[in-house]
Scaffold this motif. Sequence first.
Motif, PDB file in Angstrom:
ATOM      1  N   GLN A  78     -44.541  91.698   3.786  1.00  0.00           N
ATOM      2  CA  GLN A  78     -45.851  91.815   4.418  1.00  0.00           C
ATOM      3  C   GLN A  78     -46.974  91.647   3.412  1.00  0.00           C
ATOM      4  O   GLN A  78     -46.824  91.977   2.232  1.00  0.00           O
ATOM      5  CB  GLN A  78     -46.010  93.169   5.117  1.00  0.00           C
ATOM      6  CG  GLN A  78     -46.011  94.372   4.186  1.00  0.00           C
ATOM      7  CD  GLN A  78     -46.383  95.660   4.899  1.00  0.00           C
ATOM      8  OE1 GLN A  78     -47.331  95.692   5.682  1.00  0.00           O
ATOM      9  NE2 GLN A  78     -45.631  96.720   4.648  1.00  0.00           N
TER      10      GLN A  78
ATOM     11  N   HIS B  25     -48.446  93.364   9.109  1.00  0.00           N
ATOM     12  CA  HIS B  25     -47.324  92.838   9.885  1.00  0.00           C
ATOM     13  C   HIS B  25     -46.164  92.485   8.955  1.00  0.00           C
ATOM     14  O   HIS B  25     -46.359  91.847   7.919  1.00  0.00           O
ATOM     15  CB  HIS B  25     -47.755  91.589  10.664  1.00  0.00           C
ATOM     16  CG  HIS B  25     -48.847  91.856  11.647  1.00  0.00           C
ATOM     17  ND1 HIS B  25     -49.843  90.951  11.915  1.00  0.00           N
ATOM     18  CD2 HIS B  25     -49.114  92.943  12.413  1.00  0.00           C
ATOM     19  CE1 HIS B  25     -50.674  91.448  12.816  1.00  0.00           C
ATOM     20  NE2 HIS B  25     -50.249  92.664  13.125  1.00  0.00           N
ATOM     21  N   LYS B  26     -44.952  92.873   9.347  1.00  0.00           N
ATOM     22  CA  LYS B  26     -43.756  92.584   8.566  1.00  0.00           C
ATOM     23  C   LYS B  26     -43.027  91.383   9.155  1.00  0.00           C
ATOM     24  O   LYS B  26     -42.853  91.299  10.368  1.00  0.00           O
ATOM     25  CB  LYS B  26     -42.829  93.796   8.533  1.00  0.00           C
ATOM     26  CG  LYS B  26     -43.456  95.015   7.874  1.00  0.00           C
ATOM     27  CD  LYS B  26     -42.511  96.211   7.895  1.00  0.00           C
ATOM     28  CE  LYS B  26     -43.153  97.426   7.225  1.00  0.00           C
ATOM     29  NZ  LYS B  26     -42.250  98.603   7.227  1.00  0.00           N
ATOM     30  N   VAL B  27     -42.611  90.454   8.273  1.00  0.00           N
ATOM     31  CA  VAL B  27     -41.870  89.283   8.722  1.00  0.00           C
ATOM     32  C   VAL B  27     -40.667  89.091   7.799  1.00  0.00           C
ATOM     33  O   VAL B  27     -40.718  89.447   6.621  1.00  0.00           O
ATOM     34  CB  VAL B  27     -42.744  88.007   8.711  1.00  0.00           C
ATOM     35  CG1 VAL B  27     -43.951  88.166   9.627  1.00  0.00           C
ATOM     36  CG2 VAL B  27     -43.192  87.651   7.303  1.00  0.00           C
ATOM     37  N   PRO B  28     -39.545  88.554   8.314  1.00  0.00           N
ATOM     38  CA  PRO B  28     -38.399  88.257   7.449  1.00  0.00           C
ATOM     39  C   PRO B  28     -38.648  86.970   6.662  1.00  0.00           C
ATOM     40  O   PRO B  28     -38.938  85.926   7.242  1.00  0.00           O
ATOM     41  CB  PRO B  28     -37.243  88.087   8.440  1.00  0.00           C
ATOM     42  CG  PRO B  28     -37.911  87.642   9.709  1.00  0.00           C
ATOM     43  CD  PRO B  28     -39.267  88.278   9.737  1.00  0.00           C
TER      44      PRO B  28
ATOM     45  N   GLY C 141     -42.446  95.142   0.841  1.00  0.00           N
ATOM     46  CA  GLY C 141     -41.130  94.698   1.269  1.00  0.00           C
ATOM     47  C   GLY C 141     -40.095  94.949   0.196  1.00  0.00           C
ATOM     48  O   GLY C 141     -40.421  95.159  -0.972  1.00  0.00           O
TER      49      GLY C 141
ATOM     50  N   THR D  70     -36.164  88.860   1.921  1.00  0.00           N
ATOM     51  CA  THR D  70     -37.030  90.028   2.097  1.00  0.00           C
ATOM     52  C   THR D  70     -37.194  90.250   3.592  1.00  0.00           C
ATOM     53  O   THR D  70     -38.036  89.609   4.235  1.00  0.00           O
ATOM     54  CB  THR D  70     -38.398  89.808   1.435  1.00  0.00           C
ATOM     55  OG1 THR D  70     -38.219  89.322   0.105  1.00  0.00           O
ATOM     56  CG2 THR D  70     -39.195  91.103   1.399  1.00  0.00           C
ATOM     57  N   PRO D  71     -36.405  91.109   4.203  1.00  0.00           N
ATOM     58  CA  PRO D  71     -36.444  91.267   5.661  1.00  0.00           C
ATOM     59  C   PRO D  71     -37.728  91.885   6.181  1.00  0.00           C
ATOM     60  O   PRO D  71     -38.024  91.768   7.378  1.00  0.00           O
ATOM     61  CB  PRO D  71     -35.244  92.172   5.950  1.00  0.00           C
ATOM     62  CG  PRO D  71     -34.974  92.889   4.672  1.00  0.00           C
ATOM     63  CD  PRO D  71     -35.359  91.944   3.580  1.00  0.00           C
ATOM     64  N   ASP D  72     -38.524  92.506   5.298  1.00  0.00           N
ATOM     65  CA  ASP D  72     -39.728  93.202   5.752  1.00  0.00           C
ATOM     66  C   ASP D  72     -40.943  92.824   4.905  1.00  0.00           C
ATOM     67  O   ASP D  72     -41.778  93.659   4.574  1.00  0.00           O
ATOM     68  CB  ASP D  72     -39.512  94.709   5.699  1.00  0.00           C
ATOM     69  CG  ASP D  72     -39.059  95.191   4.317  1.00  0.00           C
ATOM     70  OD1 ASP D  72     -38.760  94.337   3.459  1.00  0.00           O
ATOM     71  OD2 ASP D  72     -39.005  96.416   4.094  1.00  0.00           O
TER      72      ASP D  72
ATOM     73  N   LYS E  94     -50.372  93.275   2.963  1.00  0.00           N
ATOM     74  CA  LYS E  94     -50.760  94.584   3.488  1.00  0.00           C
ATOM     75  C   LYS E  94     -52.054  94.565   4.281  1.00  0.00           C
ATOM     76  O   LYS E  94     -52.274  95.436   5.119  1.00  0.00           O
ATOM     77  CB  LYS E  94     -50.821  95.602   2.353  1.00  0.00           C
ATOM     78  CG  LYS E  94     -49.428  95.931   1.819  1.00  0.00           C
ATOM     79  CD  LYS E  94     -49.424  97.104   0.864  1.00  0.00           C
ATOM     80  CE  LYS E  94     -47.997  97.446   0.454  1.00  0.00           C
ATOM     81  NZ  LYS E  94     -47.942  98.567  -0.505  1.00  0.00           N
TER      82      LYS E  94
END
Length: 514
Positions: free
Chosen positions: A256, A262-265, A229, A252-254, A258
């Motif tokens: 994760q 999955h990416k989360v804000p 991120g 941190t908008p992305d 690893k």
Amino acid sequence: MGVGVLAPIVLVAATFEILLSRAAPILRARLLQSLSARFHSRVELGAFDVSLLRGFQVSGEDLAIYPYNVASTTPTFSVRHFAFRTGYASLLRSPLHIGHVEVDGMRINLPSKSQRNPSPGPVSDHPKLGKITVFVDELNCTDTVLTLATNKTGKVPLQFVIQNLSLRSIGAGKPMDFTAMLTNPKPLGQIETRGYFGPWNADRPGATALGGTYSFDNADLGTIKGIGGMLSSQGAYQGTLDKIVVDGKTDTPDFQVKISGHKVPLHTDFHAIVDGTDGDTYLEPVNAHFLHTFLVARGYVAHLQGESGRHLYLDVAMDRAQIEDLLRLAVRTDPPVLDGQVKLHTKLDLPPGTQDVAHRMRLQGNFAIVNGRFSSDKIQNRIDELSLRSQGEVELASQQARDGKRELVRSQMSGDFSLVDAALNLPNLRYDIPGASIKLAGVYSLDGAKFNFAGTADMKATVSRMVGGWRGILLMPFDRIFQKNGAGTEIPFKINGTRSDPQFGLDFNRLKKR
């Protein structure tokens, strides 16, 4: 006539030669005396040149400052090259006032705590320091490196590369204003900061005051193995060098982990105490939220004895959280296997190492989930049917199975947990639905590849009532076998396989022991 013209030229040249021969030692002596007095230090200086073009053009090389209260062969401050200009009349004034100094190749080596002597002894133990006789309006530095030494065996000193550093109002007994741009080593990114520093406390460098604001943009969390991120942060700080109070926020908008992909804000607000002499940070507290989950964490990021990097320890409490958010962040399966409200408390321990975060991270805590629902229709349908049969509602369970319309049963879960080597251990999970109470223990891998559980299911109804019809009549003689601990039916079972292909079955080995 020629002699008449030549005489003034010779006189001027002689005057310049005299001024030059006297100016260099005067300026050198004043500079060394001022630095020695300001930093309570032994000062060394290599080449020192003076030119008479447009006043006195001064340059020097290999400047090194060794504070008397620091037991080290490495200078606390050193400069590869510096240059400034002053007027002729300044030599006759005290203090000498310099408008602007250019510095290249500054190295700041803050000593470890074991190298500092807070009581360096009486001034008489050292050469006479004199008074400060040089003042500077502005100091511009390029190629500056700040190094934080350490006492830890095997620990590499922490370094910050400062691309640009400007100091203003450099005088005795008052703070200096500064602006700086530096590279943060991990996570890798650029920090811009402005504030004040000083006056320098020669006897106790860690007690030197400072304060200011900072911004940290485009920090790549991917430089920390196992997470990712792009982080940005802003805040303010104030205190002394060995106790900097920082209040700030991060976005941190992305973000994760690893192993999940999955990416989360992620947003945090934090209050921290930072030891600027070794980089140790104490979080008191961090308030964070991602998706629909909120948490409060307290702990530290510090260098512990015998470890080669930073050790992260957090005490985390979640009173408003969603289990699907936590699973999305930590587990690869999509959608998350379960949703519902959760309260959780855990201690997070992340030692330094070469493995990714998921395999280094250790968790120890407990949780309680209310209104849980499985995302897998296959699992949820089994749960719905189990609830009805456990209450003796066999006909209703059969009808809903035929119609394909089931009444959604919400689950309640609680228990302790631990995470070691990317595997979630649940030693005493309790799972309750209407008509049944299930106790089980097992392991679930964070990559979703497998899970393995064993437990017992206590149902309100007997075996014959759960099956119903003519099969139920045939099973009546077995009711006594399965009745235990006041339950209508107690069945040992096991679950294994993967999320996409769960396998449910009786645990015949335990059943035979009855």
